[in-house]
Design a protein around this motif. Structure first.
Motif, PDB file in Angstrom:
ATOM      1  N   MET A  92       0.854  -1.164   0.000  1.00  0.00           N
ATOM      2  CA  MET A  92       0.000   0.000   0.000  1.00  0.00           C
ATOM      3  C   MET A  92       0.901   1.230   0.000  1.00  0.00           C
ATOM      4  O   MET A  92       1.945   1.238   0.636  1.00  0.00           O
ATOM      5  N   MET A  93       0.473   2.255  -0.687  1.00  0.00           N
ATOM      6  CA  MET A  93       1.228   3.505  -0.741  1.00  0.00           C
ATOM      7  C   MET A  93       0.722   4.468   0.340  1.00  0.00           C
ATOM      8  O   MET A  93      -0.483   4.587   0.558  1.00  0.00           O
ATOM      9  N   LYS A 108       5.219   6.525  -0.535  1.00  0.00           N
ATOM     10  CA  LYS A 108       6.129   5.415  -0.273  1.00  0.00           C
ATOM     11  C   LYS A 108       5.345   4.116  -0.106  1.00  0.00           C
ATOM     12  O   LYS A 108       4.258   4.110   0.459  1.00  0.00           O
ATOM     13  N   LEU A 109       5.929   3.037  -0.584  1.00  0.00           N
ATOM     14  CA  LEU A 109       5.343   1.720  -0.421  1.00  0.00           C
ATOM     15  C   LEU A 109       5.575   1.275   1.018  1.00  0.00           C
ATOM     16  O   LEU A 109       6.722   1.282   1.497  1.00  0.00           O
ATOM     17  N   HIS A 147       4.843  -1.543   4.355  1.00  0.00           N
ATOM     18  CA  HIS A 147       4.656  -2.969   4.600  1.00  0.00           C
ATOM     19  C   HIS A 147       4.242  -3.275   6.036  1.00  0.00           C
ATOM     20  O   HIS A 147       4.158  -4.443   6.412  1.00  0.00           O
ATOM     21  N   ASP A 153      -4.267  10.009   2.166  1.00  0.00           N
ATOM     22  CA  ASP A 153      -3.960   8.700   1.587  1.00  0.00           C
ATOM     23  C   ASP A 153      -4.703   7.590   2.317  1.00  0.00           C
ATOM     24  O   ASP A 153      -5.209   6.651   1.704  1.00  0.00           O
ATOM     25  N   CYS A 182      -7.369   5.041   0.714  1.00  0.00           N
ATOM     26  CA  CYS A 182      -7.170   3.581   0.803  1.00  0.00           C
ATOM     27  C   CYS A 182      -8.363   2.905   1.460  1.00  0.00           C
ATOM     28  O   CYS A 182      -8.721   1.780   1.104  1.00  0.00           O
ATOM     29  N   GLU A 238      -8.270  -0.799  -0.425  1.00  0.00           N
ATOM     30  CA  GLU A 238      -6.867  -1.175  -0.301  1.00  0.00           C
ATOM     31  C   GLU A 238      -6.449  -1.355   1.158  1.00  0.00           C
ATOM     32  O   GLU A 238      -5.638  -2.232   1.474  1.00  0.00           O
ATOM     33  N   PHE A 252      -4.520  -4.527   2.745  1.00  0.00           N
ATOM     34  CA  PHE A 252      -3.240  -4.278   3.410  1.00  0.00           C
ATOM     35  C   PHE A 252      -3.228  -4.918   4.799  1.00  0.00           C
ATOM     36  O   PHE A 252      -2.289  -5.646   5.144  1.00  0.00           O
TER      37      PHE A 252
END
Length: 81
Positions: A1-2, A6-7, A9, A22, A26, A31, A35
């Motif tokens: 997920m951004m 930035k990606l 984790h 963001d 999401c 998303e 995630f």
């Protein structure tokens, strides 16, 4: 997920790169659900499913990640860096 370009984790990375815009995007795209599922955050996933979208969505998302809604995005990123 951004998050904030930035990606990410993990929840920690989410907080280190926090952007409420963001996070809301999401949430609406689904998303965020995937995630949390992918990283094994099943408690947060269950709590996410209880968010109705009614009321103050941003406050509910701050609560989901145990963040103080009075903190600015910059303050959140600084606290978790």
């Amino acid at each position: 997920m951004m998050m904030n370009g930035k990606l990410i984790h993990s929840i920690r990375e989410l907080k280190q790169n926090f952007s409420i815009d963001d996070l809301v995007a999401c949430y609406y795209s689904g998303e965020l659900f995937f995630f949390l599922q992918k990283i094994g955050e099943y408690d947060k996933l269950t709590r996410l499913q209880r968010i109705t979208g009614n009321g103050n969505l941003t406050a509910q998302l701050y609560d989901l990640f145990d963040l103080n809604p009075e903190w600015t995005e910059e303050e959140i990123r600084r606290r978790f860096s």
